[in-house]
Design a protein around this motif. Structure first.
Motif, mmCIF file in Angstrom:
data_model
loop_
_atom_site.group_PDB
_atom_site.id
_atom_site.type_symbol
_atom_site.label_atom_id
_atom_site.label_comp_id
_atom_site.label_asym_id
_atom_site.label_seq_id
_atom_site.Cartn_x
_atom_site.Cartn_y
_atom_site.Cartn_z
ATOM 1 N N ILE A 45 -8.799 -2.884 8.111
ATOM 2 C CA ILE A 45 -8.784 -3.519 6.790
ATOM 3 C C ILE A 45 -8.619 -2.459 5.702
ATOM 4 O O ILE A 45 -7.827 -2.626 4.771
ATOM 5 C CB ILE A 45 -10.053 -4.361 6.590
ATOM 6 N N GLU A 46 -9.316 -1.334 5.837
ATOM 7 C CA GLU A 46 -9.221 -0.284 4.816
ATOM 8 C C GLU A 46 -7.836 0.366 4.808
ATOM 9 O O GLU A 46 -7.291 0.670 3.736
ATOM 10 C CB GLU A 46 -10.311 0.773 5.022
ATOM 11 N N GLN A 47 -7.239 0.572 5.973
ATOM 12 C CA GLN A 47 -5.880 1.121 6.022
ATOM 13 C C GLN A 47 -4.907 0.186 5.307
ATOM 14 O O GLN A 47 -4.032 0.637 4.562
ATOM 15 C CB GLN A 47 -5.429 1.318 7.477
ATOM 16 N N ALA A 48 -5.057 -1.108 5.539
ATOM 17 C CA ALA A 48 -4.182 -2.089 4.875
ATOM 18 C C ALA A 48 -4.367 -2.042 3.367
ATOM 19 O O ALA A 48 -3.391 -2.118 2.611
ATOM 20 C CB ALA A 48 -4.477 -3.491 5.400
ATOM 21 N N ALA A 49 -5.613 -1.918 2.917
ATOM 22 C CA ALA A 49 -5.890 -1.871 1.481
ATOM 23 C C ALA A 49 -5.200 -0.657 0.852
ATOM 24 O O ALA A 49 -4.572 -0.767 -0.207
ATOM 25 C CB ALA A 49 -7.401 -1.827 1.240
ATOM 26 N N LYS A 50 -5.304 0.503 1.496
ATOM 27 C CA LYS A 50 -4.662 1.715 0.975
ATOM 28 C C LYS A 50 -3.137 1.574 0.980
ATOM 29 O O LYS A 50 -2.467 1.971 0.020
ATOM 30 C CB LYS A 50 -5.083 2.927 1.802
ATOM 31 N N ARG A 51 -2.584 1.011 2.044
ATOM 32 C CA ARG A 51 -1.132 0.831 2.137
ATOM 33 C C ARG A 51 -0.630 -0.110 1.050
ATOM 34 O O ARG A 51 0.352 0.182 0.355
ATOM 35 C CB ARG A 51 -0.755 0.286 3.526
ATOM 36 N N GLU A 52 -1.306 -1.240 0.893
ATOM 37 C CA GLU A 52 -0.874 -2.213 -0.117
ATOM 38 C C GLU A 52 -0.974 -1.628 -1.528
ATOM 39 O O GLU A 52 -0.095 -1.858 -2.357
ATOM 40 C CB GLU A 52 -1.692 -3.500 -0.009
ATOM 41 N N LEU A 53 -2.032 -0.886 -1.810
ATOM 42 C CA LEU A 53 -2.168 -0.249 -3.126
ATOM 43 C C LEU A 53 -0.974 0.677 -3.376
ATOM 44 O O LEU A 53 -0.367 0.649 -4.453
ATOM 45 C CB LEU A 53 -3.485 0.530 -3.223
ATOM 46 N N TRP A 54 -0.627 1.482 -2.383
ATOM 47 C CA TRP A 54 0.493 2.416 -2.542
ATOM 48 C C TRP A 54 1.803 1.659 -2.712
ATOM 49 O O TRP A 54 2.600 1.979 -3.600
ATOM 50 C CB TRP A 54 0.558 3.362 -1.343
ATOM 51 N N GLU A 55 2.055 0.640 -1.875
ATOM 52 C CA GLU A 55 3.309 -0.109 -1.956
ATOM 53 C C GLU A 55 3.471 -0.818 -3.296
ATOM 54 O O GLU A 55 4.585 -0.899 -3.824
ATOM 55 C CB GLU A 55 3.385 -1.157 -0.831
#
Length: 159
Positions: A45-55
């Protein structure tokens, strides 16, 4: 019987201001929101949050603080949205417009709640005070909250 969709939401908070993005397409179009989206099968979940923030914003973060979890039900849908909410107090980069979001800083006393999801006004104060919370909101359409629960939590579920 409900199915559940796992989603993330990241709020970037600085002293006296918060970064929000105007959703340019898809679900929530035309509303100001944090940055987030679907968790992919191979991600935490945290990896997805970081990825979405960057994208969506061009920002990277080393540390996210999980502040909340809210389940959303929309009348007529069999899918519950299970949203894990994070706060980022430090970041790298400059907010940059993406094809999905147009980021803008807002002073904390000028958050545009009238142009956001109706539930935000309930839980934003807890997030800004670094309080952990659990919630449930049931919507009729996208603008009417039929019922909700929101409570401060000592701990958030580990998932």
């Amino acid at each position: 019987m409900f199915t559940s969709k796992l989603l993330t939401l990241v709020l970037v908070v600085q002293p006296q201001r918060i970064l929000l993005g105007l959703k340019k397409r898809g679900f929530g179009m035309g509303r100001w929101n944090g940055f987030g989206g679907k968790v992919q099968p191979e991600e935490t979940i945290e990896q997805a949050a970081k990825r979405e923030l960057w994208e969506e914003s061009g920002l990277t973060v080393d540390t996210l603080q999980k502040v909340g979890q809210i389940k959303f039900e929309f009348v007529g849908s069999t899918e519950l949205l299970d949203v894990h909410i994070f706060r980022a107090d430090s970041f790298s980069g400059e907010p940059t417009e993406s094809d999905e979001m147009s980021p803008q800083w807002f002073q904390l006393d000028q958050v545009p709640f009238d142009q956001m999801w109706p539930d935000d006004i309930y839980w934003f104060p807890m997030m800004l005070q670094n309080k952990k919370f659990l919630g449930y909101f049931k919507f009729q359409g996208y603008d009417t909250i039929l019922e909700y629960t929101l409570q401060e939590a000592e701990e958030l579920p580990k998932n």
